[in-house]
Enzyme design. Structure first.
Site, mmCIF file in Angstrom:
data_model
loop_
_atom_site.group_PDB
_atom_site.id
_atom_site.type_symbol
_atom_site.label_atom_id
_atom_site.label_comp_id
_atom_site.label_asym_id
_atom_site.label_seq_id
_atom_site.Cartn_x
_atom_site.Cartn_y
_atom_site.Cartn_z
ATOM 1 N N THR A 209 5.508 -4.180 -3.218
ATOM 2 C CA THR A 209 5.580 -4.050 -1.750
ATOM 3 C C THR A 209 6.168 -5.346 -1.176
ATOM 4 O OG1 THR A 209 3.744 -2.526 -1.543
ATOM 5 C CG2 THR A 209 4.090 -4.001 0.321
ATOM 6 N N ARG A 237 0.048 10.743 1.299
ATOM 7 C CA ARG A 237 -0.856 9.568 1.328
ATOM 8 C C ARG A 237 -0.188 8.434 2.120
ATOM 9 N NH1 ARG A 237 -0.353 3.924 -0.273
ATOM 10 N NH2 ARG A 237 -2.412 3.172 -0.779
ATOM 11 N N GLY A 239 -0.656 4.387 3.211
ATOM 12 C CA GLY A 239 -1.410 3.178 2.862
ATOM 13 C C GLY A 239 -1.666 2.280 4.055
ATOM 14 N N ASP A 240 -1.960 1.045 3.753
ATOM 15 C CA ASP A 240 -2.298 0.072 4.797
ATOM 16 C C ASP A 240 -1.072 -0.482 5.522
ATOM 17 O OD1 ASP A 240 -1.672 -1.061 2.209
ATOM 18 O OD2 ASP A 240 -2.089 -3.021 3.078
HETATM 19 N N1 ASP Z 1 -0.416 -1.917 0.017
HETATM 20 C C1 ASP Z 1 0.493 -0.941 -0.521
HETATM 21 C C2 ASP Z 1 -0.117 0.415 -0.337
HETATM 22 O O1 ASP Z 1 -1.268 0.601 -0.665
HETATM 23 C C3 ASP Z 1 0.812 -1.140 -1.966
HETATM 24 C C4 ASP Z 1 1.117 -2.547 -2.396
HETATM 25 O O2 ASP Z 1 1.010 -3.481 -1.641
HETATM 26 O O3 ASP Z 1 1.484 -2.739 -3.566
HETATM 27 O O4 ASP Z 1 0.564 1.301 0.082
#
Ligand code: ASP
Length: 346
Positions: A209, A237, A239-240
């Site tokens: 990321t 899905r 994510g954050d």
């Molecule tokens: N935070 C990202 C997510 O969960 C993944 C990552 O940072 O590698 O979508």
């Protein structure tokens, strides 16, 4: 007193006043940027010199682009956009081209951007045809009354704004296809009771990321994050990363943060905002606040990952509880570093 002496005295006084003014001239305000390329780094034992050089080159290109914007007098929002766009175009990282694939074999991309002045924010989630999701997130911030647009609705908005969409194949790389196959195999092994090497989030792993935080000469903070999320994630899905306060946050009242790690934990712990809230309400230093959230709260909850953060004084913090985090930083006081593991050379 002769006219000549008088003139000399006046000139001397003016020179003194000028020197005083020079000595009192305030130093140029600091500018700074930090970027990350994900907390899911390749284990040191499996890292080759070639791969390490390629990661470093990718990080350096993004750092140079972002810092260049700041030194030319540009805004922090332009700096984080420029840095993240370069990382999105680099297939080594889990964002844009080269993003990880979901269970169905598609890249579904999330991104967010936040301007600490205002503050203003824009984000997109689960888009599948947007070459640079960070640019679309910025358009959401600047040209819509909304903060978060998802899936087809976000892509319709992209078209309305004149942005060209790309076919889904644009994002796929052999390396990500291979990772997805491995993740599916591990999932099948788990289902049949065999031991597996997967991460704590069932059926998912992640790597790469990207994000950036910046402070410009006008004292404004900004943050941006972009990701494909987790390998083998369920379709839909989110994510954050695109959730303001979880994976991305910026406010001129406190700090700018971009996170990377297992998003489910970052969402539950509201990681990015929590760090800035500790700075704002508890008056912690940025380093103390990041430590409290990443090394204490996140770790206690079982969450693995890291953050980059920046405050208005130009303090840069890059903290993680994973084995490493691809990261880089540069500021106008002469700091420049590119690192991967905990004790890596710069
Ligand atoms: N935070 C990202 C997510 O969960 C993944 C990552 O940072 O590698 O979508």
């Amino acid at each position: 007193m002769s006219r000549r002496i008088l003139t000399d005295m006046v000139l001397a006084l003016l020179a003194l006043a000028g020197a005083g003014a020079c000595a009192a001239a305030p130093a140029a305000p600091p500018v700074a940027i930090a970027i990350h390329g994900g907390a899911g780094v390749i284990e040191r034992s499996r890292m080759t010199a070639e791969r390490e050089a390629a990661y470093r080159a990718g990080l350096a290109a993004a750092l140079d682009a972002g810092f260049g914007v700041l030194t030319r007098g540009g805004t922090s929002i332009d700096a984080v956009t420029a840095a993240v766009r370069i990382l999105e175009d680099d297939p080594q990282f889990n964002a844009g081209r080269g993003a990880v694939l979901n269970h169905d074999g598609d890249a579904e991309l999330d991104a967010a951007i936040m301007d600490g002045a205002g503050p203003r924010a824009g984000a997109v989630a689960a888009v599948r045809h947007v070459k640079n999701p960070i640019e679309l997130a910025r358009l959401v911030m600047e040209r819509s009354p909304h903060v978060l647009l998802v899936a087809e609705g976000a892509e319709d908005f992209a078209l309305e704004q004149g942005m060209a969409l790309v076919p889904r194949d644009y994002f796929r790389t052999e390396a990500r296809e291979h990772e997805l196959e491995e993740a599916r195999r591990a999932e099948a092994a788990r289902a049949s009771g065999k031991p597996s090497t997967q991460l704590a989030v069932p059926g998912a792993s992640s790597m790469g990321t990207v994000g950036a935080v910046a402070l410009d000469g006008a004292g404004n903070l900004a943050a941006a994050t972009s990701t494909g999320g987790l390998t083998n994630k369920h379709r839909g899905r989110v994510g954050d990363t695109p959730l303001i306060g979880a994976g991305t946050y910026a406010s001129n009242d406190s700090c700018a943060v971009s996170g990377t790690g297992q998003g489910e934990y970052y969402i539950r712990q509201v990681v990015a905002y929590d760090i800035c809230a500790l700075v704002h309400y508890r008056h912690m230093t940025l380093a103390e606040a990041a430590h409290e959230v990443v090394q204490v709260k996140l770790r206690r909850s079982g969450g693995e990952g890291g953050i980059i953060a920046l405050d208005r004084a130009g303090n840069i913090v890059m903290d993680f509880n994973s084995i490493g985090m691809y990261r880089a930083a540069q500021d106008s006081r002469g700091r420049r570093e590119i690192a991967m593991y905990r004790d890596t050379d710069h």
